[in-house]
Design an enzyme around this catalytic site. Structure first.
Site, PDB file in Angstrom:
ATOM      1  N   SER A   1      55.445 -16.130  83.595  1.00 43.04           N
ATOM      2  CA  SER A   1      55.023 -14.956  84.356  1.00 43.04           C
ATOM      3  C   SER A   1      54.702 -15.347  85.807  1.00 43.04           C
ATOM      4  CB  SER A   1      53.849 -14.267  83.644  1.00 43.04           C
ATOM      5  OG  SER A   1      53.673 -12.957  84.110  1.00 43.04           O
TER       6      SER A   1
ATOM      7  N   ASP B   1      57.836 -10.326  79.564  1.00 39.49           N
ATOM      8  CA  ASP B   1      56.872 -11.384  79.913  1.00 39.49           C
ATOM      9  C   ASP B   1      56.847 -12.528  78.895  1.00 39.49           C
ATOM     10  OD1 ASP B   1      54.338 -12.796  80.388  1.00 39.49           O
ATOM     11  OD2 ASP B   1      53.887 -11.136  81.728  1.00 39.49           O
TER      12      ASP B   1
END
Length: 321
Positions: free
Chosen positions: A68, A209
């Site tokens: 991320s 993610d």
């Protein structure tokens, strides 16, 4: 006299060659250092501070893997090879503009303190089927912006440090490790928080993610070849507001936080050095003030400085083996 000059020249040349040889051997024998940069949104400014201190103290970073926001900070550093440039970018980035909604018909709304997406009718096209938005922020927009600032950089050919990003395939549920192709795809895929970003189409996969599967990719950095893995986990940084569970969005948000927190405990196992800051901050909004951003960078600097004696010890231990 001529023979003396020749003799001095030979001696100096041999001395130079020997010195360079020892330097190269020392460099080759020195244990390699890898960074596992964790997820955590704006908390990722801590990564910047930690990298700054490593470089200021003469430590070379040999491998980087990020999840991320960790993939973004790590990827930009691996590309620019200039942490000051990464710092300037992160300090001045307007996240609202950078992650601008692709359609003017979509608006971010609020329910209490939480952003949310709504069910809607497509009245303009006279469709009455109730639909749910796949995400408010376009992952393609993120990818295109990364392409713009990196000139469509290739992970294999344009990065100065071996780098990998962690994402999750929404279809198979498997962890996806991206170590080639365009840097923009790696970052955009890794950073797509489900529900807020549209999944990124990547081959036959839909990426979201990476924190869902591997919040702090220690295992990946180790597999890349790092002798010493420094992990930075950011979930200990929280804001001052009370936990809210009074609406569906806050419940989902809190559930995700708990899941990632538990995953983080597993991810950091095996790290040689762990930075896990505990801090209450005023706000964790992406567009916090520049002063608040500087505080997070300073936190990373302070934490890394505390770990320098341990890093030196680890290097000495690894060098003896």
């Amino acid at each position: 006299m001529k023979n003396l000059k020749v003799f001095i020249f030979i001696v100096l040349t041999m001395f130079f060659i020997t010195s360079v040889g020892y330097a190269l051997v020392g460099k080759l024998d020195r244990p390699t250092i890898g960074l596992a940069l964790g997820e955590g949104g704006i908390r990722g400014l801590v990564h910047v501070g930690a990298i700054k201190v490593l470089l200021e103290n003469g430590y070379h970073i040999n491998y980087i893997a990020g999840t991320s926001i960790g993939s973004m900070v790590g990827g930009l550093y691996a590309f620019w090879n200039n942490i000051d440039k990464v710092e300037d970018f992160m300090l001045n980035l307007d996240f609202d503009e950078f992650m601008k909604v692709g359609s003017n018909n979509l608006k971010l709304k609020k329910f209490g303190d939480n952003a949310y997406l709504t069910l809607y009718f497509d009245l303009l096209n006279k469709k009455s089927k109730l639909s749910l938005l796949s995400g408010l922020i376009s992952s393609e927009k993120i990818r295109d912006n990364i392409d713009e600032i990196t000139n469509r950089a290739s992970i294999k050919y344009d990065l100065s440090i071996p780098y990998k990003a962690i994402a999750t395939d929404l279809i198979s549920g498997k962890k996806v490790v991206i170590g080639d192709g365009r840097l923009s795809n790696a970052i955009a895929g890794s950073i797509c928080v489900p529900g807020f970003f549209t999944p990124l189409r990547y081959g036959n996969m839909y990426l979201v993610d990476g924190g869902i599967k591997d919040p702090v990719p220690v295992d990946i950095v180790r597999d890349m070849g790092a002798d010493i893995v420094i992990a930075i986990a950011l979930r200990g940084i929280s804001d001052n507001k009370e936990i809210s569970i009074d609406n569906v969005v806050s419940i989902i948000e809190r559930s995700m936080f708990i899941m990632v927190e538990d995953k983080t405990k597993e991810s950091v196992k095996g790290a040689d050095i762990l930075l896990a800051p505990k801090l209450k901050v005023k706000s964790l909004s992406y567009n916090i003030s520049k002063e608040e951003r500087i505080k997070l960078i300073k936190l990373g600097e302070d934490l890394m400085k505390e770990k320098l004696p341990l890093l030196k010890k680890k290097i000495e231990e690894k060098s003896k083996k």
